[in-house]
Design a protein around this motif. Structure first.
Motif, mmCIF file in Angstrom:
data_model
loop_
_atom_site.group_PDB
_atom_site.id
_atom_site.type_symbol
_atom_site.label_atom_id
_atom_site.label_comp_id
_atom_site.label_asym_id
_atom_site.label_seq_id
_atom_site.Cartn_x
_atom_site.Cartn_y
_atom_site.Cartn_z
ATOM 1 N N GLY A 20 -2.706 5.600 -0.455
ATOM 2 C CA GLY A 20 -3.411 4.429 0.039
ATOM 3 C C GLY A 20 -3.740 3.392 -1.005
ATOM 4 O O GLY A 20 -4.420 2.417 -0.727
ATOM 5 N N ARG A 21 -3.251 3.556 -2.251
ATOM 6 C CA ARG A 21 -3.575 2.576 -3.277
ATOM 7 C C ARG A 21 -2.628 1.389 -3.211
ATOM 8 O O ARG A 21 -1.542 1.461 -2.639
ATOM 9 C CB ARG A 21 -3.492 3.219 -4.651
ATOM 10 C CG ARG A 21 -4.747 4.023 -4.928
ATOM 11 C CD ARG A 21 -4.587 5.055 -5.985
ATOM 12 N NE ARG A 21 -4.052 4.582 -7.244
ATOM 13 C CZ ARG A 21 -3.732 5.407 -8.225
ATOM 14 N NH1 ARG A 21 -3.864 6.696 -8.046
ATOM 15 N NH2 ARG A 21 -3.255 4.954 -9.353
ATOM 16 N N SER A 22 -3.060 0.269 -3.814
ATOM 17 C CA SER A 22 -2.176 -0.894 -3.877
ATOM 18 C C SER A 22 -1.239 -0.733 -5.054
ATOM 19 O O SER A 22 -1.687 -0.603 -6.188
ATOM 20 C CB SER A 22 -3.001 -2.167 -4.061
ATOM 21 O OG SER A 22 -3.811 -2.361 -2.950
ATOM 22 N N GLU A 74 0.832 -1.194 0.000
ATOM 23 C CA GLU A 74 0.000 0.000 0.000
ATOM 24 C C GLU A 74 0.867 1.244 0.000
ATOM 25 O O GLU A 74 1.800 1.360 0.785
ATOM 26 C CB GLU A 74 -0.866 -0.019 1.255
ATOM 27 C CG GLU A 74 -2.033 0.926 1.214
ATOM 28 C CD GLU A 74 -2.759 0.881 2.559
ATOM 29 O OE1 GLU A 74 -3.525 -0.070 2.760
ATOM 30 O OE2 GLU A 74 -2.491 1.757 3.405
#
Lengths: 176, 111
Positions: free
Chosen positions: A100-102, A95
């Protein structure tokens, strides 16, 4: 006429050498006997293993010395000392702490650029909201360098990593 | 008297004393009886271990054993393998120390 001491000296030297030789021979026999015992009882860690290791190491050395093997070309298939192969792009996913993105590890650096406002698109977004900074951003930033970032397939090249901080200082727009 | 045990008669002690021993034999006896020979051998062994000589010789033995096969090796083989290199590769300082000790013994034994 040689003084008696000289004679004694040479005969002492001769005798000393003789006894030294005897002592050394005796120690040699001891070492040979010990090695013989170890060999016969199989106490040495497997001798065949050593031979295998020697063979493999000479093989490896030949491979390294072979000019037809280019390290770059084979990097996808080369096996490291633990017997593992690594893909050219790191594939672990985690993350991003900013958005907060993968993100895939191998694509993390270019992602961070965009994410934290270093990339061209992120910058254009920022300038829309801050008119005072607009001039600084449009000054001499080499677009070509950024496109090389987004095109690179390997985000973990050291060269890419080191140029980024330099540019940051050059712009100076970040501190605002 | 049973004559079933066939062995040569015990040598007469007096006969031995009459024989002339070479200088070397005399010194050897003195070295052994005083315990100095044992001490010298231990000193030499210790120095050779410290300087890696023993490890070198063991490596030579291992290499030879690998080639000849573990069960075909004899002590004689190994002695012949080690001796030339062994005699030549003793560090000069070690050799000098031993020679010095032996010489002092010769002097102190008034030989």
């Amino acid at each position: 006429m040689s003084a008696p001491n000289d004679d004694k000296g040479t005969s002492h030297s001769q005798l000393s050498s003789q006894f030294y030789g005897d002592l050394l021979d005796s120690i040699i026999v001891d070492v040979a006997s010990e090695c013989h015992r170890i060999a016969r009882l199989g106490l040495d860690r497997n001798l065949e293993d050593e031979e295998e290791e020697l063979r493999l190491s000479t093989q490896a050395r030949a491979r390294v010395a072979d000019p037809s093997n280019s390290g770059e070309a084979n990097s996808k298939y080369v096996v490291d000392i633990f017997g593992q192969t690594h893909p050219a792009v790191a594939s672990e996913i985690f993350e991003c702490m900013n958005c907060g993105r993968s993100i895939m590890a191998g694509r993390f650096a270019p992602h961070l650029e965009k994410c934290m406002g270093r990339g061209r698109k992120a910058r254009l977004k920022a300038t829309r909201s801050s008119t005072a900074a607009q001039n600084r951003y449009t000054r001499g930033s080499p677009i070509s360098t950024y496109s090389s970032y987004s095109n690179s397939t390997s985000g973990n090249r050291v060269a890419n990593g080191t140029t980024a901080p330099n540019e940051e200082y050059g712009d100076g727009g970040f501190e605002d | 008297m049973r004559g079933s045990i066939n062995r040569p008669p015990t040598p007469d002690a007096e006969e031995d004393r009459g024989q002339d021993l070479t200088l070397q034999e005399i010194i050897n006896i003195k070295l052994i009886e005083s315990g100095e020979k044992e001490r010298l051998k231990e000193l030499l062994r210790e120095r050779l271990i410290e300087c890696g000589w023993t490890d070198e010789m063991k490596a030579l033995c291992r290499a030879f054993t690998r080639k000849k096969g573990r069960n075909n090796v004899t002590v004689d083989d190994l002695v012949h393998v080690i001796t030339p290199k062994g005699r030549a590769s003793v560090p000069d300082s070690v050799k000098a120390e031993l020679l010095q000790r032996i010489r002092s013994f010769l002097v102190s034994a008034a030989l």
